[in-house]
Design a protein around this motif. Structure first.
Motif, mmCIF file in Angstrom:
data_model
loop_
_atom_site.group_PDB
_atom_site.id
_atom_site.type_symbol
_atom_site.label_atom_id
_atom_site.label_comp_id
_atom_site.label_asym_id
_atom_site.label_seq_id
_atom_site.Cartn_x
_atom_site.Cartn_y
_atom_site.Cartn_z
ATOM 1 N N THR A 535 2.870 -2.138 -6.703
ATOM 2 C CA THR A 535 2.889 -2.866 -8.078
ATOM 3 C C THR A 535 2.527 -2.607 -9.589
ATOM 4 O OG1 THR A 535 1.546 -4.686 -7.759
ATOM 5 C CG2 THR A 535 3.484 -4.992 -6.607
ATOM 6 N N GLU A 536 1.199 -1.597 -9.119
ATOM 7 C CA GLU A 536 0.337 -0.905 -9.718
ATOM 8 C C GLU A 536 0.309 0.182 -10.182
ATOM 9 O OE1 GLU A 536 -3.456 -2.934 -10.302
ATOM 10 O OE2 GLU A 536 -3.243 -3.965 -8.518
ATOM 11 N N ASN A 537 0.616 1.359 -11.193
ATOM 12 C CA ASN A 537 0.471 3.045 -11.047
ATOM 13 C C ASN A 537 -0.516 3.542 -11.836
ATOM 14 O OD1 ASN A 537 1.264 5.386 -11.332
ATOM 15 N ND2 ASN A 537 2.727 5.218 -13.055
ATOM 16 N N ASP A 538 -1.494 2.903 -10.751
ATOM 17 C CA ASP A 538 -3.217 3.022 -11.054
ATOM 18 C C ASP A 538 -3.500 3.747 -9.973
ATOM 19 O OD1 ASP A 538 -5.403 3.509 -11.277
ATOM 20 O OD2 ASP A 538 -5.947 0.955 -12.174
ATOM 21 N N PRO A 539 -4.355 5.110 -9.810
ATOM 22 C CA PRO A 539 -5.035 6.248 -8.967
ATOM 23 C C PRO A 539 -5.796 5.619 -8.155
ATOM 24 C CG PRO A 539 -4.486 7.501 -10.790
ATOM 25 C CD PRO A 539 -4.187 5.854 -11.612
ATOM 26 N N SER A 540 -6.309 4.950 -9.041
ATOM 27 C CA SER A 540 -7.695 4.288 -8.533
ATOM 28 C C SER A 540 -7.437 2.628 -7.044
ATOM 29 C CB SER A 540 -8.385 3.717 -9.160
ATOM 30 O OG SER A 540 -7.927 3.058 -9.779
ATOM 31 N N VAL A 541 -6.257 2.290 -7.423
ATOM 32 C CA VAL A 541 -5.840 1.495 -6.955
ATOM 33 C C VAL A 541 -5.195 2.307 -5.485
ATOM 34 C CG1 VAL A 541 -3.725 -0.568 -6.478
ATOM 35 C CG2 VAL A 541 -5.115 -0.208 -8.610
ATOM 36 N N PHE A 542 -4.256 3.056 -5.842
ATOM 37 C CA PHE A 542 -4.096 4.286 -4.632
ATOM 38 C C PHE A 542 -4.859 4.079 -3.308
ATOM 39 C CE2 PHE A 542 -2.646 7.091 -1.295
ATOM 40 C CZ PHE A 542 -1.328 6.983 -1.750
ATOM 41 N N ALA A 543 -5.744 4.723 -4.417
ATOM 42 C CA ALA A 543 -7.562 5.006 -4.013
ATOM 43 C C ALA A 543 -7.957 4.462 -2.413
ATOM 44 C CB ALA A 543 -8.788 5.985 -4.548
ATOM 45 N N ASP A 544 -8.675 3.158 -3.249
ATOM 46 C CA ASP A 544 -8.937 2.102 -2.496
ATOM 47 C C ASP A 544 -8.132 1.848 -1.520
ATOM 48 O OD1 ASP A 544 -10.785 -0.816 -2.627
ATOM 49 O OD2 ASP A 544 -9.054 -1.521 -2.652
ATOM 50 N N TRP A 545 -7.082 1.149 -1.379
ATOM 51 C CA TRP A 545 -5.679 1.153 0.334
ATOM 52 C C TRP A 545 -6.088 2.203 1.357
ATOM 53 C CZ3 TRP A 545 -1.843 4.517 1.198
ATOM 54 C CH2 TRP A 545 -2.131 4.345 2.517
ATOM 55 N N GLU A 546 -6.245 3.413 0.652
ATOM 56 C CA GLU A 546 -6.030 4.967 1.581
ATOM 57 C C GLU A 546 -8.002 4.639 2.079
ATOM 58 O OE1 GLU A 546 -6.478 9.575 0.970
ATOM 59 O OE2 GLU A 546 -5.851 8.197 -0.886
ATOM 60 N N ASP A 547 -8.564 4.490 1.529
ATOM 61 C CA ASP A 547 -10.146 4.367 1.887
ATOM 62 C C ASP A 547 -10.553 3.589 3.243
ATOM 63 O OD1 ASP A 547 -10.422 6.642 0.433
ATOM 64 O OD2 ASP A 547 -11.776 6.107 -1.147
ATOM 65 N N TYR A 548 -9.092 2.291 2.404
ATOM 66 C CA TYR A 548 -9.754 0.933 3.012
ATOM 67 C C TYR A 548 -9.532 1.227 4.613
ATOM 68 C CZ TYR A 548 -9.997 -3.398 5.113
ATOM 69 O OH TYR A 548 -9.733 -4.673 5.767
ATOM 70 N N THR A 549 -7.653 2.138 4.656
ATOM 71 C CA THR A 549 -7.246 2.160 6.054
ATOM 72 C C THR A 549 -7.797 3.491 7.011
ATOM 73 O OG1 THR A 549 -4.981 1.979 4.954
ATOM 74 C CG2 THR A 549 -5.247 3.173 6.451
ATOM 75 N N ALA A 550 -8.521 4.520 5.986
ATOM 76 C CA ALA A 550 -9.253 4.966 6.987
ATOM 77 C C ALA A 550 -10.250 4.590 7.361
ATOM 78 C CB ALA A 550 -10.055 6.514 6.168
ATOM 79 N N GLN A 551 -11.085 3.228 6.474
ATOM 80 C CA GLN A 551 -12.837 2.689 7.316
ATOM 81 C C GLN A 551 -11.994 2.175 8.533
ATOM 82 O OE1 GLN A 551 -13.318 -0.660 6.895
ATOM 83 N NE2 GLN A 551 -15.663 0.025 8.198
ATOM 84 N N GLN A 552 -11.185 1.225 8.253
ATOM 85 C CA GLN A 552 -10.337 0.300 9.140
ATOM 86 C C GLN A 552 -9.347 0.570 10.598
ATOM 87 O OE1 GLN A 552 -10.219 -3.433 9.070
ATOM 88 N NE2 GLN A 552 -11.756 -2.363 8.420
ATOM 89 N N LEU A 553 -8.472 1.852 10.176
ATOM 90 C CA LEU A 553 -7.867 2.799 11.113
ATOM 91 C C LEU A 553 -7.657 1.749 12.666
ATOM 92 C CD1 LEU A 553 -11.064 3.989 13.037
ATOM 93 C CD2 LEU A 553 -9.505 5.249 11.617
ATOM 94 N N PRO A 554 -5.734 1.374 11.656
ATOM 95 C CA PRO A 554 -5.406 0.828 12.247
ATOM 96 C C PRO A 554 -4.514 1.415 13.133
ATOM 97 C CG PRO A 554 -4.543 0.911 10.156
ATOM 98 C CD PRO A 554 -5.994 2.208 10.556
ATOM 99 N N MET A 555 -4.322 2.604 12.997
ATOM 100 C CA MET A 555 -4.007 4.280 14.357
ATOM 101 C C MET A 555 -4.850 5.118 14.326
ATOM 102 S SD MET A 555 0.136 4.070 12.951
ATOM 103 C CE MET A 555 1.240 3.234 12.840
ATOM 104 N N LEU A 556 -5.362 5.748 14.941
ATOM 105 C CA LEU A 556 -6.498 6.812 15.496
ATOM 106 C C LEU A 556 -5.450 8.036 14.565
ATOM 107 C CD1 LEU A 556 -7.203 6.135 18.937
ATOM 108 C CD2 LEU A 556 -8.440 5.211 16.899
ATOM 109 N N PHE A 557 -6.630 8.702 13.523
ATOM 110 C CA PHE A 557 -5.765 10.454 13.559
ATOM 111 C C PHE A 557 -6.086 11.340 14.053
ATOM 112 C CE2 PHE A 557 -6.758 6.680 9.935
ATOM 113 C CZ PHE A 557 -4.702 6.365 9.783
#
Length: 596
Positions: A535-557
């Motif tokens: 909903t928000e065209n904001d790179p910082s919002v996207f980066a916040d989600w991206e970094d949270y996902t990397a920290q939480q590891l819903p799958m292994l990378f």
């Protein structure tokens, strides 16, 4: 984010474009034969794919040849909307990004009927009534977020949304899913039945889906069933075998760009990479690949008239875990367990020793290769680099008796600091079953290296193999009480392409209840952050989600690599550059040139 199986066939890429690709005036006619990757033959033709059929080999390399998506993405190595290959003009967003107006270009079906807004509403109506069967479906997203669909003109569709959206996200990830279907030929409930407007009622739309899905299960009749002969793409299917062998001939009524030069295009299946390479060396393939184990023979292939070129994709590589598995789901639910396991994946070593330097690390949900504007600063370095000591310390700090070379056990059950965590019982072992793709040597090497690394901290990994296509029948979201929930970990090893959702947000794989969320991962904060990216065209919002996902590891990378190192006949023009946006085949651009 939508992920399609990317059929990886080996690392160790040589220099791109060794032996210059064909140049010269296109010659009309000829047959081009393309090699399918082992274990990934096309096996579903109806363009409303369930999760188990949601693969590159079915969509990008099979269905798209016959039925064009509403919007085509990718232009060379650019992740952009491709206006030339799209069925519609760029969408217009109005009223605070809550209304989307789409104008169709003048395309025709192969039976002479025009492609109209009714063909778009047919696909949407079929999706609404059968969303639980669709591999892209995420509750609350498309089509749930569309309040109304109107077709004021035969060439116009107006979508009214339930809330403002980021136009880039909605175009790249929602409109990209739509493939207009011939309503005038397919909107019926039986082969002998009359065509009607059945899609406009839920119950009858489900009957239409049942019929079309049933016809799609009859692989032996794909080329003879009149349903599948009504196409708007550049190709028509002329022959098909259940093993995936497919022959295409030009659609004489094709009204789009890049009308075919070839007289025939053939997709050739192989049972193994070795069998494919034998055919390649014998000159039986126009467009094949060099397995990782055979890169020493590149020069010999070039001497026989092949151009060698690595094919990089806009994709990532993951290893799902089943959070609902009744035996080990509670273990996967502990973040420290996931962190310990990620800390035992030696991505640099895999890239150098197994992929021969051809690859890049995945530090989170956005890959480091190819270059893109979506990778955050934090995503450029690993949050969990290879560190066996750190993995062991994590386990000990959370109540585990760590037994290197054996199997670690929970010594302190319960919740809170210093304990194993909710649902983990006293004496429970850190032991997991992992099924991975057979027939891919580098995948086998990676999994054996992973097993060895895990053993250093007493995590037991029980390995088994199965064909890639079978893995997708196993790794499905499930309830703990269901027999289908017996799977624990899975790895196909070949990456997942950002397509048809080209914006790498996480709604399909990480949102609670998403069909593509194989391991049934659920986290309220994740859901909120994913929603914000849409909903928000904001790179910082996207980066916040991206970094949270990397920290939480819903799958292994896992590290990504080139999908394949292609070997293309030097007499074939139009095949290079290979599109980094995906494995979408466009043989209508190919042509033979005179040699000598």
């Amino acid at each position: 984010m939508s992920w399609l199986l990317a059929a990886c066939t080996g690392g160790g890429a040589p220099s791109a474009g060794v032996n210059a690709p064909a140049t010269g005036a296109p010659q009309e006619g000829g047959t081009a034969t393309w090699a399918e990757a082992p274990g990934t033959p096309p096996n579903y033709i109806f363009p409303l794919d369930a999760l188990q059929y949601f693969s590159t080999s079915n969509i990008n390399q099979f269905q798209y040849l016959m039925w064009r998506p509403l919007y085509w993405f990718g232009d060379g190595d650019k992740i952009v909307e491709n206006d030339d290959l799209s069925l519609a003009e760029p969408p217009k967003y109005t009223k605070g990004n809550t209304v989307v107006d789409i104008t169709l270009k003048p395309y025709n079906w192969s039976d002479g009927k025009p492609v109209t807004s009714r063909d778009v509403t047919f696909w949407i109506n079929m999706l609404r009534a059968n969303s639980a069967n669709y591999g892209e479906y995420v509750p609350g997203f498309f089509p749930d977020d569309v309040k109304s669909v109107d077709a004021p003109k035969p060439n116009e569709i107006v979508l009214t949304l339930d809330a403002p959206v980021d136009p880039t996200w909605f175009t790249f990830n929602e409109l990209s899913q739509i493939t207009p279907m011939p309503q005038h030929a397919w909107d019926k409930t039986s082969a002998a039945g009359a065509v009607g407007d059945y899609d406009q009622q839920t119950s009858s739309a489900r009957a239409v889906y049942k019929f079309l899905d049933g016809q799609a299960s009859k692989l032996q009749s794909y080329a003879s069933d009149p349903l599948w002969q009504v196409v708007d793409g550049p190709w028509k299917l002329s022959a098909f075998r259940p093993d995936g062998y497919a022959e295409f001939v030009p659609n004489a009524s094709y009204s789009g760009a890049n009308k075919p030069h070839l007289a025939k295009f053939v997709e050739q299946p192989f049972t193994s990479a070795a069998a494919e390479f034998n055919a390649l060396r014998a000159g039986q393939l126009t467009y094949g690949y060099i397995p990782a184990t055979d890169h020493g023979q590149e020069k010999a292939l070039q001497a026989t008239g092949y151009t060698v070129d690595p094919w990089y994709l806009w994709s990532m590589n993951v290893m799902p875990m089943n959070f609902h598995n009744p035996k080990v789901g509670a273990l996967f639910s502990q973040l420290y367990v996931r962190q310990a396991m990620q800390s035992l994946i030696d991505q640099p070593q895999y890239i150098n020793a197994i992929l021969h330097g051809n690859g890049g690390p995945d530090n989170g949900p956005v890959p480091t290769k190819p270059d893109s504007p979506y990778l955050s600063d934090a995503g450029k370095t690993p949050l969990y680099p290879y560190d066996p000591k750190h993995a062991a310390d994590l386990l000990r700090a959370n109540g585990w008796n760590v037994t290197s070379g054996g199997v670690s056990t929970c010594a302190s059950p319960g919740t809170g600091s210093g304990h194993c965590g909710a649902g983990v019982t006293a004496g429970q072992k850190l032991s997991f079953d992992l099924v991975y793709a057979s027939g891919v040597p580098e995948v086998d090497q990676e999994m054996r290296a992973f097993k060895s690394a895990l053993s250093q901290v007493g995590i037991e990994l029980n390995l088994s193999q199965t064909p890639t296509s079978d893995i997708f029948g196993v790794t499905t979201p499930c309830k703990p009480s269901e027999a289908a929930c017996s799977w624990q970990m899975a790895y196909w090893g070949t990456g997942w392409e950002f397509a048809p959702d080209n914006y790498p947000s996480g709604e399909v794989a990480f949102s609670t209840g998403a069909v593509g969320n194989w391991g049934s991962y659920s986290d309220k904060t994740m859901d909120e952050k994913v929603k914000a990216t849409t909903t928000e065209n904001d790179p910082s919002v996207f980066a916040d989600w991206e970094d949270y996902t990397a920290q939480q590891l819903p799958m292994l990378f896992m590290p990504t690599e080139a999908s394949q190192v292609s070997a293309i006949k030097s007499s074939l023009g139009g095949a290079i550059p290979q599109p980094s946006d995906g494995l979408s085949l466009t043989p209508e651009k190919w042509y033979f040139v005179k040699q000598g």
